[in-house]
Design a protein around this motif. Sequence first.
Motif, mmCIF file in Angstrom:
data_model
loop_
_atom_site.group_PDB
_atom_site.id
_atom_site.type_symbol
_atom_site.label_atom_id
_atom_site.label_comp_id
_atom_site.label_asym_id
_atom_site.label_seq_id
_atom_site.Cartn_x
_atom_site.Cartn_y
_atom_site.Cartn_z
ATOM 1 N N GLU A 1 -4.449 1.086 -4.250
ATOM 2 C CA GLU A 1 -4.042 0.521 -2.964
ATOM 3 C C GLU A 1 -4.939 -0.641 -2.533
ATOM 4 O OE1 GLU A 1 -3.153 3.145 0.359
ATOM 5 O OE2 GLU A 1 -3.184 4.840 -1.040
ATOM 6 N N ASP A 2 -6.226 -0.522 -2.769
ATOM 7 C CA ASP A 2 -7.152 -1.565 -2.323
ATOM 8 C C ASP A 2 -6.899 -2.877 -3.048
ATOM 9 O OD1 ASP A 2 -8.535 0.108 -0.499
ATOM 10 O OD2 ASP A 2 -9.701 0.957 -2.148
ATOM 11 N N GLU B 1 -3.732 -4.399 -1.664
ATOM 12 C CA GLU B 1 -3.986 -5.010 -0.360
ATOM 13 C C GLU B 1 -4.710 -6.337 -0.502
ATOM 14 O OE1 GLU B 1 -5.598 -3.686 4.022
ATOM 15 O OE2 GLU B 1 -6.592 -2.817 2.270
ATOM 16 N N ARG C 1 0.642 3.920 -3.110
ATOM 17 C CA ARG C 1 0.204 5.306 -2.902
ATOM 18 C C ARG C 1 1.144 6.273 -3.619
ATOM 19 N NH1 ARG C 1 0.467 5.356 2.463
ATOM 20 N NH2 ARG C 1 -1.428 4.070 2.488
ATOM 21 N N ARG D 1 0.833 -1.200 0.000
ATOM 22 C CA ARG D 1 0.000 0.000 0.000
ATOM 23 C C ARG D 1 0.866 1.249 0.000
ATOM 24 N NH1 ARG D 1 -6.011 -0.436 1.784
ATOM 25 N NH2 ARG D 1 -5.836 1.704 1.045
#
Length: 396
Positions: free
Chosen positions: A88-89, A92, A82, A78
């Motif tokens: 990012e999701d 993850e 960024r 993440r």
Amino acid sequence: MLKSGLAPYACDPAASRGRRYPEAAAPTRTEFQRDRDRIVHSTAFRRLVYKTQVFLNHEGDLFRTRLTHSLEVAQLGRSIARSLALNEDLVEAIALAHDLGHTPFGHAGQDVLNTCMADYGGFEHNLQSLRTVDTLEERYPQYDGLNLSFETREGILKHCSRANAEKIEAAAPISVGMAADGRGDVGRRFLDRTQPSLEAQLCNLADEIAYNAHDIDDGVRSGLITLEQLQEVPLFDGFRRQALAEYPALAGRRVLFESIRRMLSNQVYDVIDATRAAIKAAAPQSVDEARQCAPLLCFSADMRAQSQVLKQFLMKNLYRHPQVIEQTVQAKTVVHELFAAYMAAPGEMAQGFAGRARAAQEAADVARAVADYIAGMTDRFAAREHERLTGRKILG
């Protein structure tokens, strides 16, 4: 940048290639946030807390497990995503799911299962991770598996043989974003020799950065490697010297922690800078254009060389340490004898797997049920089952 704040070559959840079984959009979450939540709530994810990273579960409470490793990969991923304006999701979700197919006892368990399954299609943990989220999880009334998005599933499948890729493509349902649009399922890139999304590429690098760092920590904690030995590794020792120059009174584990912290930060910044340069040179303008490029998520040449020296050090001094080898041999015995016991008496497995074995028409289907059952076990459950079935206590 897109309105979402993502780069044009980042995966936009609004443009996802969809799920194997179409579903209405969630009112408050993107498709990749929804994937992450499904993974966190899955049974396979909870089991990771008692699955080996390097040290077996009974060897200590503070060593990394597959769960803590996955969390560290997600955190690193993440942070890098960024800075690169990637999703990012999605990073993850892939990070949290990438080890769901790992067997008990780490690579030792995988190697034995692959040997046991040699006549039945083999066993590989990346493919098993995909199998876990596509088939083995049983949480929903409409379908087997978690029905994750194409992009998350693509990232989970890090490696795949051509034969297995062909099987994945042959089995793909005609649904949104897959066979219906002619682009295929997650096996297609292994046949076309294209790349996965940049988010998937990022998870691969974050995985490497995480395990190199935490294996140093766990190795020193275990007493199998020392700070003195680590002076052989320029990547680590440079930051140790730097830390001691700034804090001359620093001693004990604080030296280790500060050296690792600086090494991690340096690697993260190196990936960000090297990747920005690679993206600038390739200039992809979309997700699909990025997939057609050579891998874009990368270390600099110097960092790649230094990282390789560190990996060689860990292989020689930690992974092949006599104490680790001894535990590995014992773990392999447990898995091998479990496989043999369940093949001889499938009814000894849990009800669902025993039912699959009873209904099987081919020996290969029985073997796959056995492999699925063993792969899902935690270290301690596998050890208990082995003791129950054989009357011998090998581990713990």
